[in-house]
Motif scaffolding. Structure first.
Motif, PDB file in Angstrom:
ATOM      1  N   SER A   1       0.829  -1.198   0.000  1.00  0.00           N
ATOM      2  CA  SER A   1       0.000   0.000   0.000  1.00  0.00           C
ATOM      3  C   SER A   1       0.868   1.255   0.000  1.00  0.00           C
ATOM      4  O   SER A   1       1.950   1.276   0.591  1.00  0.00           O
ATOM      5  CB  SER A   1      -0.919   0.010   1.224  1.00  0.00           C
ATOM      6  OG  SER A   1      -0.154  -0.144   2.409  1.00  0.00           O
TER       7      SER A   1
ATOM      8  N   ARG B   1      -1.986   5.398   2.361  1.00  0.00           N
ATOM      9  CA  ARG B   1      -2.928   4.349   2.738  1.00  0.00           C
ATOM     10  C   ARG B   1      -2.359   3.452   3.834  1.00  0.00           C
ATOM     11  O   ARG B   1      -2.949   2.435   4.172  1.00  0.00           O
ATOM     12  CB  ARG B   1      -3.280   3.495   1.513  1.00  0.00           C
ATOM     13  CG  ARG B   1      -3.937   4.263   0.388  1.00  0.00           C
ATOM     14  CD  ARG B   1      -5.362   4.649   0.746  1.00  0.00           C
ATOM     15  NE  ARG B   1      -6.040   5.262  -0.372  1.00  0.00           N
ATOM     16  CZ  ARG B   1      -6.440   6.523  -0.415  1.00  0.00           C
ATOM     17  NH1 ARG B   1      -6.201   7.310   0.621  1.00  0.00           N
ATOM     18  NH2 ARG B   1      -7.053   7.007  -1.466  1.00  0.00           N
TER      19      ARG B   1
ATOM     20  N   PHE C   1      -4.772   1.984  -5.552  1.00  0.00           N
ATOM     21  CA  PHE C   1      -5.456   2.205  -4.291  1.00  0.00           C
ATOM     22  C   PHE C   1      -6.289   3.481  -4.355  1.00  0.00           C
ATOM     23  O   PHE C   1      -7.351   3.569  -3.741  1.00  0.00           O
ATOM     24  CB  PHE C   1      -4.442   2.291  -3.143  1.00  0.00           C
ATOM     25  CG  PHE C   1      -3.964   0.947  -2.674  1.00  0.00           C
ATOM     26  CD1 PHE C   1      -4.565   0.319  -1.594  1.00  0.00           C
ATOM     27  CD2 PHE C   1      -2.909   0.309  -3.312  1.00  0.00           C
ATOM     28  CE1 PHE C   1      -4.128  -0.913  -1.168  1.00  0.00           C
ATOM     29  CE2 PHE C   1      -2.472  -0.926  -2.886  1.00  0.00           C
ATOM     30  CZ  PHE C   1      -3.084  -1.545  -1.811  1.00  0.00           C
ATOM     31  N   ASN C   2      -5.817   4.482  -5.086  1.00  0.00           N
ATOM     32  CA  ASN C   2      -6.584   5.709  -5.233  1.00  0.00           C
ATOM     33  C   ASN C   2      -7.833   5.460  -6.077  1.00  0.00           C
ATOM     34  O   ASN C   2      -8.918   5.953  -5.771  1.00  0.00           O
ATOM     35  CB  ASN C   2      -5.724   6.799  -5.864  1.00  0.00           C
ATOM     36  CG  ASN C   2      -6.329   8.176  -5.666  1.00  0.00           C
ATOM     37  OD1 ASN C   2      -6.930   8.452  -4.649  1.00  0.00           O
ATOM     38  ND2 ASN C   2      -6.186   9.040  -6.660  1.00  0.00           N
TER      39      ASN C   2
ATOM     40  N   THR D   1     -10.417   3.843  -4.031  1.00  0.00           N
ATOM     41  CA  THR D   1     -11.069   4.769  -3.113  1.00  0.00           C
ATOM     42  C   THR D   1     -12.085   5.633  -3.848  1.00  0.00           C
ATOM     43  O   THR D   1     -13.225   5.797  -3.414  1.00  0.00           O
ATOM     44  CB  THR D   1     -10.029   5.663  -2.422  1.00  0.00           C
ATOM     45  OG1 THR D   1      -9.117   4.839  -1.686  1.00  0.00           O
ATOM     46  CG2 THR D   1     -10.702   6.646  -1.476  1.00  0.00           C
TER      47      THR D   1
ATOM     48  N   SER E   1     -13.102   0.518  -1.939  1.00  0.00           N
ATOM     49  CA  SER E   1     -12.409   0.315  -0.666  1.00  0.00           C
ATOM     50  C   SER E   1     -13.269   0.667   0.531  1.00  0.00           C
ATOM     51  O   SER E   1     -12.893   0.397   1.662  1.00  0.00           O
ATOM     52  CB  SER E   1     -11.123   1.147  -0.632  1.00  0.00           C
ATOM     53  OG  SER E   1     -11.427   2.524  -0.749  1.00  0.00           O
TER      54      SER E   1
END
Length: 265
Positions: free
Chosen positions: A54, A58, A211-212, A215, A220
């Motif tokens: 991550s 995060r 990961f963005n 989100t 997430s």
């Protein structure tokens, strides 16, 4: 030990420290017991080129600011250990290092945690020692010939320790992600292909960290119920490399809102 604690937390890794912060916010009298140093497994069971999966933004623990340097970078094990140490200092968490929990028992309504420093009494105990202290191998590993060296991730440090020949692995922790391996690391293409088939997400897509994207799409933030395997199968999209020379593919299933968010429609 004097006094009865509300909680004893076993383990001063990210989970144990995050719990400690929340307990302190609630005014709970507690102690965090760590067998070694803060972040012990991060210090002793990671390979030299290890980086977190991550991104830094995060990987924050509760109560910390999102204003971090290099937010989409990935910390090394040493950087993350330093972060954990500063987290304890910053929030003044009650951590006792060099204190392994040797036995856990009950005495009426209390838990008794036996350590070399004495016995801690608590109404609640949180075991946050993680699941990586002991290697887990599949039963099939026992059938491999002795000429095939089997090395657990907790003992691996760098490629210089390996004999000549192909390196085979089925999980990220076998050797390390191919896009984050250090100089000189050997990697077997068949292993990478197997991981791609299993649905590993690509790390970057359209100039952004995955990961963005997860989100922004709301993926997430799904509830525990929404993360049920059957629901994931019906609704989730998956980004995976179809072939080393192809662009990432998006497999959308009925109700795949994540895929539509990523594609912009």
């Amino acid at each position: 030990m004097a006094g009865i604690l509300d909680v004893v937390v076993v383990g001063a890794g990210s989970a144990g420290l995050g719990i400690s912060y929340l307990l302190k916010q609630q005014g709970r009298d507690h102690q965090v017991l760590e067998r070694g140093c803060i972040g012990e497994t991060w210090r002793t069971q990671r390979w030299d080129s290890f980086r977190l999966n991550s991104p830094n933004i995060r990987s924050l623990l509760p109560g910390d600011s999102h204003d971090v340097p290099d937010p989409w970078g990935a910390s090394t094990q040493h950087q993350f250990v330093a972060y954990l140490e500063k987290y304890v200092e910053r929030h003044q968490l009650p951590v006792i290092t060099g204190t392994p929990a040797e036995e856990l028992s009950r005495d009426d309504e209390l838990f008794l945690v036996t350590t070399p420093r004495g016995v801690f009494q608590a109404r609640n105990v949180v075991v946050a020692s993680g699941s990586l202290n002991c290697p887990k191998r599949s039963p099939e590993s026992a059938e491999l010939p002795a000429t095939v060296r089997q090395l657990d991730s907790s003992a691996y440090r760098n490629a210089a320790e390996l004999e000549q020949g192909a390196v085979l692995g089925s999980r990220q922790r076998s050797i390390g992600r191919p896009d984050r391996r250090g100089p000189g690391t050997r990697w077997d293409a068949r292993s990478s292909w197997r991981r791609a088939e299993s649905g590993r997400l690509v790390r970057h897509y359209r100039g952004g960290d995955i990961f963005n994207w997860m989100t922004l799409s709301g993926y997430s933030r799904r509830t525990a119920q929404g993360n049920h395997p059957a629901i994931r199968e019906a609704a989730a999209a998956r980004l995976a490399w179809c072939h080393p020379h192809h662009q990432p593919a998006i497999a959308e299933r009925p109700g795949g809102r994540v895929a539509r968010s990523l594609l912009g429609y």
